[in-house]
Write a protein that holds these residues in place. Structure first.
Motif, PDB file in Angstrom:
ATOM      1  N   ARG A   1       0.834  -1.206   0.000  1.00 32.83           N
ATOM      2  CA  ARG A   1       0.000   0.000   0.000  1.00 32.83           C
ATOM      3  C   ARG A   1       0.868   1.254   0.000  1.00 32.83           C
ATOM      4  O   ARG A   1       0.592   2.211  -0.738  1.00 32.83           O
ATOM      5  CB  ARG A   1      -0.934  -0.007   1.220  1.00 32.83           C
ATOM      6  N   LEU A   2       1.919   1.246   0.816  1.00 39.81           N
ATOM      7  CA  LEU A   2       2.834   2.387   0.859  1.00 39.81           C
ATOM      8  C   LEU A   2       3.518   2.611  -0.485  1.00 39.81           C
ATOM      9  O   LEU A   2       3.640   3.747  -0.954  1.00 39.81           O
ATOM     10  CB  LEU A   2       3.894   2.170   1.949  1.00 39.81           C
ATOM     11  N   LYS A   3       3.970   1.517  -1.110  1.00 44.29           N
ATOM     12  CA  LYS A   3       4.652   1.623  -2.410  1.00 44.29           C
ATOM     13  C   LYS A   3       3.708   2.196  -3.466  1.00 44.29           C
ATOM     14  O   LYS A   3       4.118   2.992  -4.322  1.00 44.29           O
ATOM     15  CB  LYS A   3       5.180   0.245  -2.848  1.00 44.29           C
ATOM     16  N   ARG A   4       2.446   1.812  -3.384  1.00 43.65           N
ATOM     17  CA  ARG A   4       1.477   2.333  -4.350  1.00 43.65           C
ATOM     18  C   ARG A   4       1.291   3.836  -4.162  1.00 43.65           C
ATOM     19  O   ARG A   4       1.218   4.596  -5.149  1.00 43.65           O
ATOM     20  CB  ARG A   4       0.144   1.605  -4.172  1.00 43.65           C
ATOM     21  N   ILE A   5       1.226   4.268  -2.915  1.00 41.63           N
ATOM     22  CA  ILE A   5       1.087   5.699  -2.629  1.00 41.63           C
ATOM     23  C   ILE A   5       2.309   6.469  -3.102  1.00 41.63           C
ATOM     24  O   ILE A   5       2.213   7.567  -3.658  1.00 41.63           O
ATOM     25  CB  ILE A   5       0.872   5.918  -1.109  1.00 41.63           C
ATOM     26  N   MET A   6       3.488   5.857  -2.904  1.00 40.61           N
ATOM     27  CA  MET A   6       4.748   6.533  -3.241  1.00 40.61           C
ATOM     28  C   MET A   6       5.133   6.361  -4.711  1.00 40.61           C
ATOM     29  O   MET A   6       6.249   6.686  -5.107  1.00 40.61           O
ATOM     30  CB  MET A   6       5.880   6.006  -2.353  1.00 40.61           C
ATOM     31  N   GLY A   7       4.229   5.820  -5.483  1.00 38.41           N
ATOM     32  CA  GLY A   7       4.502   5.682  -6.909  1.00 38.41           C
ATOM     33  C   GLY A   7       5.536   4.626  -7.238  1.00 38.41           C
ATOM     34  O   GLY A   7       6.283   4.736  -8.219  1.00 38.41           O
ATOM     35  N   GLY A   8       5.606   3.565  -6.407  1.00 42.97           N
ATOM     36  CA  GLY A   8       6.526   2.464  -6.669  1.00 42.97           C
ATOM     37  C   GLY A   8       7.950   2.710  -6.221  1.00 42.97           C
ATOM     38  O   GLY A   8       8.850   1.916  -6.527  1.00 42.97           O
ATOM     39  N   GLU A   9       8.193   3.801  -5.466  1.00 41.70           N
ATOM     40  CA  GLU A   9       9.558   4.085  -5.005  1.00 41.70           C
ATOM     41  C   GLU A   9      10.018   3.039  -3.985  1.00 41.70           C
ATOM     42  O   GLU A   9       9.214   2.425  -3.281  1.00 41.70           O
ATOM     43  CB  GLU A   9       9.612   5.474  -4.359  1.00 41.70           C
ATOM     44  N   LYS A  10      11.342   2.871  -3.895  1.00 45.51           N
ATOM     45  CA  LYS A  10      11.930   1.943  -2.935  1.00 45.51           C
ATOM     46  C   LYS A  10      11.698   2.467  -1.525  1.00 45.51           C
ATOM     47  O   LYS A  10      12.029   3.622  -1.221  1.00 45.51           O
ATOM     48  CB  LYS A  10      13.425   1.807  -3.218  1.00 45.51           C
ATOM     49  N   LEU A  11      11.153   1.634  -0.640  1.00 44.01           N
ATOM     50  CA  LEU A  11      10.765   2.125   0.676  1.00 44.01           C
ATOM     51  C   LEU A  11      11.924   2.166   1.674  1.00 44.01           C
ATOM     52  O   LEU A  11      12.010   3.090   2.470  1.00 44.01           O
ATOM     53  CB  LEU A  11       9.618   1.274   1.244  1.00 44.01           C
ATOM     54  N   ILE A  12      12.755   1.139   1.688  1.00 38.69           N
ATOM     55  CA  ILE A  12      13.904   1.143   2.602  1.00 38.69           C
ATOM     56  C   ILE A  12      15.172   1.255   1.779  1.00 38.69           C
ATOM     57  O   ILE A  12      15.574   0.310   1.105  1.00 38.69           O
ATOM     58  CB  ILE A  12      13.934  -0.123   3.494  1.00 38.69           C
ATOM     59  N   GLN A  13      15.766   2.428   1.835  1.00 34.88           N
ATOM     60  CA  GLN A  13      17.009   2.667   1.098  1.00 34.88           C
ATOM     61  C   GLN A  13      18.169   2.539   2.079  1.00 34.88           C
ATOM     62  O   GLN A  13      18.339   3.365   2.973  1.00 34.88           O
ATOM     63  CB  GLN A  13      16.980   4.051   0.455  1.00 34.88           C
ATOM     64  N   MET A  14      18.934   1.456   1.908  1.00 35.70           N
ATOM     65  CA  MET A  14      19.942   1.134   2.900  1.00 35.70           C
ATOM     66  C   MET A  14      21.105   0.406   2.250  1.00 35.70           C
ATOM     67  O   MET A  14      20.942  -0.264   1.232  1.00 35.70           O
ATOM     68  CB  MET A  14      19.318   0.252   3.996  1.00 35.70           C
ATOM     69  N   LYS A  15      22.292   0.531   2.862  1.00 38.52           N
ATOM     70  CA  LYS A  15      23.456  -0.234   2.425  1.00 38.52           C
ATOM     71  C   LYS A  15      23.355  -1.629   3.043  1.00 38.52           C
ATOM     72  O   LYS A  15      23.777  -1.859   4.178  1.00 38.52           O
ATOM     73  CB  LYS A  15      24.735   0.474   2.860  1.00 38.52           C
ATOM     74  N   TRP A  16      22.764  -2.540   2.271  1.00 40.07           N
ATOM     75  CA  TRP A  16      22.455  -3.862   2.808  1.00 40.07           C
ATOM     76  C   TRP A  16      23.705  -4.665   3.163  1.00 40.07           C
ATOM     77  O   TRP A  16      23.692  -5.441   4.122  1.00 40.07           O
ATOM     78  CB  TRP A  16      21.593  -4.638   1.807  1.00 40.07           C
ATOM     79  N   ILE A  17      24.777  -4.480   2.425  1.00 41.50           N
ATOM     80  CA  ILE A  17      26.020  -5.201   2.746  1.00 41.50           C
ATOM     81  C   ILE A  17      26.520  -4.770   4.125  1.00 41.50           C
ATOM     82  O   ILE A  17      26.912  -5.600   4.955  1.00 41.50           O
ATOM     83  CB  ILE A  17      27.098  -4.961   1.668  1.00 41.50           C
ATOM     84  N   GLY A  18      26.480  -3.461   4.386  1.00 44.00           N
ATOM     85  CA  GLY A  18      26.890  -2.957   5.702  1.00 44.00           C
ATOM     86  C   GLY A  18      26.011  -3.498   6.810  1.00 44.00           C
ATOM     87  O   GLY A  18      26.500  -3.865   7.893  1.00 44.00           O
ATOM     88  N   PHE A  19      24.697  -3.573   6.536  1.00 42.70           N
ATOM     89  CA  PHE A  19      23.765  -4.117   7.537  1.00 42.70           C
ATOM     90  C   PHE A  19      24.082  -5.583   7.834  1.00 42.70           C
ATOM     91  O   PHE A  19      24.141  -5.997   8.996  1.00 42.70           O
ATOM     92  CB  PHE A  19      22.330  -3.980   7.025  1.00 42.70           C
ATOM     93  N   VAL A  20      24.304  -6.378   6.775  1.00 39.95           N
ATOM     94  CA  VAL A  20      24.612  -7.811   6.952  1.00 39.95           C
ATOM     95  C   VAL A  20      25.919  -7.985   7.719  1.00 39.95           C
ATOM     96  O   VAL A  20      26.023  -8.850   8.616  1.00 39.95           O
ATOM     97  CB  VAL A  20      24.672  -8.520   5.578  1.00 39.95           C
ATOM     98  N   LEU A  21      26.921  -7.167   7.429  1.00 44.70           N
ATOM     99  CA  LEU A  21      28.202  -7.251   8.143  1.00 44.70           C
ATOM    100  C   LEU A  21      28.028  -6.884   9.619  1.00 44.70           C
ATOM    101  O   LEU A  21      28.643  -7.512  10.497  1.00 44.70           O
ATOM    102  CB  LEU A  21      29.228  -6.329   7.485  1.00 44.70           C
ATOM    103  N   ALA A  22      27.200  -5.877   9.892  1.00 44.12           N
ATOM    104  CA  ALA A  22      26.950  -5.467  11.281  1.00 44.12           C
ATOM    105  C   ALA A  22      26.226  -6.575  12.054  1.00 44.12           C
ATOM    106  O   ALA A  22      26.595  -6.901  13.191  1.00 44.12           O
ATOM    107  CB  ALA A  22      26.142  -4.175  11.311  1.00 44.12           C
ATOM    108  N   ILE A  23      25.211  -7.160  11.435  1.00 43.55           N
ATOM    109  CA  ILE A  23      24.489  -8.272  12.069  1.00 43.55           C
ATOM    110  C   ILE A  23      25.442  -9.444  12.294  1.00 43.55           C
ATOM    111  O   ILE A  23      25.441 -10.077  13.369  1.00 43.55           O
ATOM    112  CB  ILE A  23      23.297  -8.717  11.183  1.00 43.55           C
ATOM    113  N   SER A  24      26.275  -9.737  11.307  1.00 48.12           N
ATOM    114  CA  SER A  24      27.225 -10.850  11.418  1.00 48.12           C
ATOM    115  C   SER A  24      28.202 -10.617  12.564  1.00 48.12           C
ATOM    116  O   SER A  24      28.528 -11.546  13.319  1.00 48.12           O
ATOM    117  CB  SER A  24      27.997 -11.033  10.106  1.00 48.12           C
ATOM    118  N   GLY A  25      28.671  -9.373  12.693  1.00 47.20           N
ATOM    119  CA  GLY A  25      29.582  -9.051  13.791  1.00 47.20           C
ATOM    120  C   GLY A  25      28.937  -9.273  15.142  1.00 47.20           C
ATOM    121  O   GLY A  25      29.562  -9.834  16.058  1.00 47.20           O
ATOM    122  N   MET A  26      27.679  -8.844  15.278  1.00 45.65           N
ATOM    123  CA  MET A  26      26.960  -9.049  16.536  1.00 45.65           C
ATOM    124  C   MET A  26      26.767 -10.537  16.812  1.00 45.65           C
ATOM    125  O   MET A  26      26.961 -11.012  17.946  1.00 45.65           O
ATOM    126  CB  MET A  26      25.594  -8.356  16.479  1.00 45.65           C
TER     127      MET A  26
END
Length: 517
Positions: free
Chosen positions: A425-450
């Motif tokens: 529903r949010l994506k439809r309102i936002m015209g199909g824009e990406k909702l979570i813009q994030m450096k996923w590799i950095g996130f995965v490395l941070a989770i892996s470190g924890m």
């Protein structure tokens, strides 16, 4: 000046809400310790009904009334307060009457006839809701948040105190376990009356009403209270509604699974151990992301949806990152968390599965709040009711085959459906824009470190047979080191923007650290 007053009031209300929710979740741990899993089961069978009444009194109806009050220069006692009180009594009185007369049928349906009186008492809570909701709404409509904040904390303190005192009498005074059911209703009635006294004190002191006259817009009052009061309040009932499905379906389904009635009640109590942890994790995970929602709401009212994309992305991103860390940490440490908080390891597998709900519910709370800020209350309500139906059906299908593991899977699947629906529903309102813009590799490395830090701690110390105090020290140290590692790596790999870091605790220090890297 008026804007500063509003911001300060909103902050006070947010802090009061956070304290209240942590109190609401935290007291269930000593409750279970004092009364065991059967006692916890009894309380949890009644709590969803009381929780729904509290959500209406704290969030739903006051939000609707504040909207109406904000549109009035002066509040009339005769032409504003009395008509709204009448409408609220019509709604809450109907709830109370239906619950009271059907208490026996409800107790029969859930498989425990000893809870009839508890449900009758719980129905009385709805009769106090109109008074507290009306006064909170009027004060909030005039940007005076102190009465709501103080009454909310006061209500919770009284309720928790009464429940824990009854639990102590059950544990040490020889009281029957089933006194916990009526005690839940009595505690809520007592808390609501105390909250009402606080609100009346502020009303007498500040006199927000006057004797002006104008035509009573019954249609506007009724529509606003129903749309904003009932429908919008569903956002604050997401976890309660899923617990409501559990209260009705789990014990009969567990008996079908092969347990005796007493074993089924105890198993339900074991499953309910996960509720306070989900609630605390979801609240903490979503609180910082929700700080961006007021900006979204202001822009959403003039249909400038695309301009809100950065705030929406930031809100969802912060909620996801914090809740994901909490969820994975809880899953890794859960055998010890279970022993520390609840004194044994029963249900560890099912409760570990249930901890996935921490990240899902944090995202659901944030996404649904964003959609409400963009005037999509009806969609949010439809999605939540659909998730409730999915939870109910999956419980009926899975619990007879897999026991409480089936209910944990049902909770995760219903929340997964809900977040997918909200995101679409949010994506439809936002015209199909990406909702979570994030450096996923950095996130995965941070989770892996924890994960590595927690795994090493488990490898080095986790095999020792620790006392309960030893478990407390161990979990505090490991969770703190894990959280610091996670946050440091997130900053190191530039996962957060400076504007997002500013919303976190010690945000200014994190920003300085981020800029030095």
């Amino acid at each position: 000046m008026e804007t500063n007053k509003f911001v300060a009031g909103a902050l006070l209300l947010s802090v009061a809400g956070l304290i209240s929710k942590i109190l609401s979740a935290g007291y269930r741990i000593p409750l279970q310790n004092l009364t065991g899993d059967i006692g916890f089961y009894i309380y949890q069978q009644v709590y969803p009904i009381i929780g729904i009444a509290m959500a209406l009194a704290l969030y739903g109806f006051p939000t609707a009334i504040s909207k109406l009050a904000a549109e009035k220069d002066r509040i009339s006692f005769k032409y504003f307060m009395l008509p709204i009180l009448f409408i609220l009594f019509l709604i809450c009185g109907t709830f109370s009457f239906l619950l009271f007369v059907n208490a026996d049928a409800i107790a029969t349906k859930i498989g425990d006839k000893q809870l009839v009186f508890a449900y009758q008492l719980a129905s009385m809570v709805f009769l106090i809701v109109p008074f507290t909701a009306l006064l909170r709404g009027i004060f909030q409509g005039k940007s005076f948040m102190k009465p709501t904040a103080y009454s909310q904390i006061g209500e919770q303190v009284v309720r928790v105190f009464v429940i824990i005192m009854v639990a102590v009498m059950v544990s040490y005074g020889g009281w029957d376990l089933y006194r916990l059911g009526p005690a839940a209703g009595i505690a809520s009635i007592g808390g609501s009356i105390f909250a009402l006294c606080i609100l009346i004190y502020f009303y007498i002191k500040d006199r927000p009403s006057s004797f002006v006259t104008y035509t009573i817009p019954w249609k506007e009052y009724g529509r606003t209270i129903i749309v904003f009061g009932l429908i919008a309040s569903l956002n604050h009932m997401i976890l309660l509604i899923l617990q409501f499905a559990d209260a009705f379906t789990m014990v009969p389904s567990l008996i079908e699974y092969g347990l005796s009635p007493t074993e089924a009640m105890e198993a339900k109590g074991v499953f309910d151990r996960g509720q306070p942890l989900i609630q605390i994790g979801a609240v903490l995970g979503s609180s910082f992301g929700l700080a961006l929602v007021p900006a979204i709401s202001r822009k959403g009212t003039i249909d400038r949806y695309r301009e809100t994309s950065a705030q929406i992305s930031g809100a969802l991103k912060i909620s996801f990152i914090l809740a994901a860390g909490a969820s994975i940490g809880l899953i890794m440490l859960f055998p010890k968390v279970n022993s520390l908080l609840f004194q044994d390891n029963q249900g560890t597998l099912s409760l570990s599965i249930l901890m996935v709900a921490v990240v899902l519910s944090a995202l659901v709370i944030t996404a649904s709040s964003v959609l409400q800020g963009l005037d999509n209350e009806i969609w949010v309500a439809l999605f939540i009711l659909s998730a409730f139906l999915i939870k109910w059906l999956f419980n009926i299908f899975l619990v007879p085959h897999y026991g409480i593991i089936g209910s944990a899977i049902a909770t995760v699947l219903s929340l997964l459906f809900l977040i997918v629906a909200l995101v679409f529903r949010l994506k439809r309102i936002m015209g199909g824009e990406k909702l979570i813009q994030m450096k996923w590799i950095g996130f995965v490395l941070a989770i892996s470190g924890m994960v590595i830090v927690v795994w090493l701690a488990e490898l080095l110390i986790g095999t020792y047979d620790l006392s309960r105090f030893g478990l407390l020290i161990y979990i505090l140290i490991v969770s703190t080191v894990g959280a610091i590692t996670y946050l440091s790596l997130l900053v190191r790999f530039n996962v957060f923007l400076d504007s997002e870091l500013s919303l976190l605790p010690f945000g200014s220090r994190l920003i300085r650290h981020h800029r030095r890297m």
